[in-house]
Design an enzyme around this catalytic site. Structure first.
Site, mmCIF file in Angstrom:
data_model
loop_
_atom_site.group_PDB
_atom_site.id
_atom_site.type_symbol
_atom_site.label_atom_id
_atom_site.label_comp_id
_atom_site.label_asym_id
_atom_site.label_seq_id
_atom_site.Cartn_x
_atom_site.Cartn_y
_atom_site.Cartn_z
ATOM 1 N N ASP A 223 8.194 0.524 2.358
ATOM 2 C CA ASP A 223 8.289 0.282 0.920
ATOM 3 C C ASP A 223 9.733 0.325 0.436
ATOM 4 O O ASP A 223 10.138 -0.450 -0.431
ATOM 5 C CB ASP A 223 7.434 1.300 0.155
ATOM 6 C CG ASP A 223 7.754 2.754 0.518
ATOM 7 O OD1 ASP A 223 8.319 3.007 1.600
ATOM 8 O OD2 ASP A 223 7.413 3.651 -0.288
ATOM 9 N N GLN B 272 0.824 -1.206 0.000
ATOM 10 C CA GLN B 272 0.000 0.000 0.000
ATOM 11 C C GLN B 272 0.858 1.256 0.000
ATOM 12 O O GLN B 272 1.646 1.505 0.909
ATOM 13 C CB GLN B 272 -0.918 0.016 1.228
ATOM 14 C CG GLN B 272 -1.885 1.194 1.238
ATOM 15 C CD GLN B 272 -2.889 1.088 2.359
ATOM 16 O OE1 GLN B 272 -2.517 1.124 3.522
ATOM 17 N NE2 GLN B 272 -4.156 0.944 2.009
#
Length: 255
Positions: free
Chosen positions: A109, A7
């Protein structure tokens, strides 16, 4: 059957791995208020299109840079997959070192990308992830995350330009044929597109000069494909960097 969820601030990627291959991938707009039940309805319909059912999923790993969404994604896994998910940042073993001043501040990430890149590409690396932000990550030959740089993403810059200047319209990003625009739209397209190419080329050159050793440059992220063929500064474009990293982290924690 593993469900990997990556996400970002703009989009969320759901990918299914059957133990051998990635068999399905979908993207949805990131909405922090979306509930576990809403995710389940959406995911069930997409799985059905591939002849799959949500009950077949028996593992889940989550990487999110949107803290307020993690609760609902965790509940999706608990309630509909009946498994406790692995959440990057929650005592999950990454199997890599972050050689930065405050390792806890490294974005999930960026660390996942570092692992996914080191698995495939030897030597020292620069990973350019083009999304809401454009990140430049340096990964040493031993797989350690060495830091990097963060710049506004190309869509964010385009949005700011439109919102801050009353006479400038909202436009789509595309590669213009000429650098010198002949009207407002082509001027904006040139400034944003070629300006970002110049940003990439300049940052890569400065990072390489500071690092002092040969480096391979990998492009990834939602809008990375825009720059393919536009610059020689990026050696490889790899859209699967993040999910490859998530799969490796899953294996390191479960096998």
């Amino acid at each position: 059957m593993l469900l990997a969820i990556e996400q970002g601030n703009t989009n969320t990627l759901f990918a299914v791995h059957d133990g051998s291959d990635w068999i399905a991938q979908w993207r949805t707009a990131t909405e922090s208020s979306r509930t576990a039940d809403e995710y389940a309805v959406w995911l069930s319909q997409l799985l059905a299109m591939h002849g799959l059912a949500i009950a077949q999923l028996d593992g889940c790993i989550i990487s999110s840079v949107v803290p307020q969404s993690i609760f609902n994604l965790r509940n999706l896994s608990r309630r509909y997959l009946s498994v406790e998910p692995l959440v990057i940042g929650d005592n999950v073993k990454l199997g890599m070192t972050a050689r930065i001043t405050k390792p806890s501040e490294a974005g999930a990430d960026r660390l996942v990308n570092a692992i996914g890149a080191h698995l495939v590409y030897p030597g020292d690396l620069i990973v350019i992830d083009s999304g809401t932000a454009t990140t430049f990550d340096v990964i040493a030959a031993d797989g350690a995350f060495e830091g990097g740089a963060i710049a506004p993403g190309i869509n964010l810059s385009l949005q700011a330009l439109h919102e801050a200047a009353a006479m400038l319209p909202r436009i789509a990003i595309q590669r213009p044929d000429r650098v010198i625009g002949k009207d407002t739209v082509s001027n904006m397209q040139s400034g944003v597109f070629w300006g970002y190419v110049a940003l990439i080329e300049g940052m890569v050159a400065r990072i390489k000069a500071e690092w002092g050793k040969p480096m391979t440059v990998i492009g990834t992220g939602g809008v990375a494909s825009l720059f393919e063929g536009a610059t020689d500064s990026i050696d490889r474009f790899d859209p699967d960097l993040t999910i490859r990293g998530l799969l490796e982290i899953w294996r390191r924690n479960t096998i």
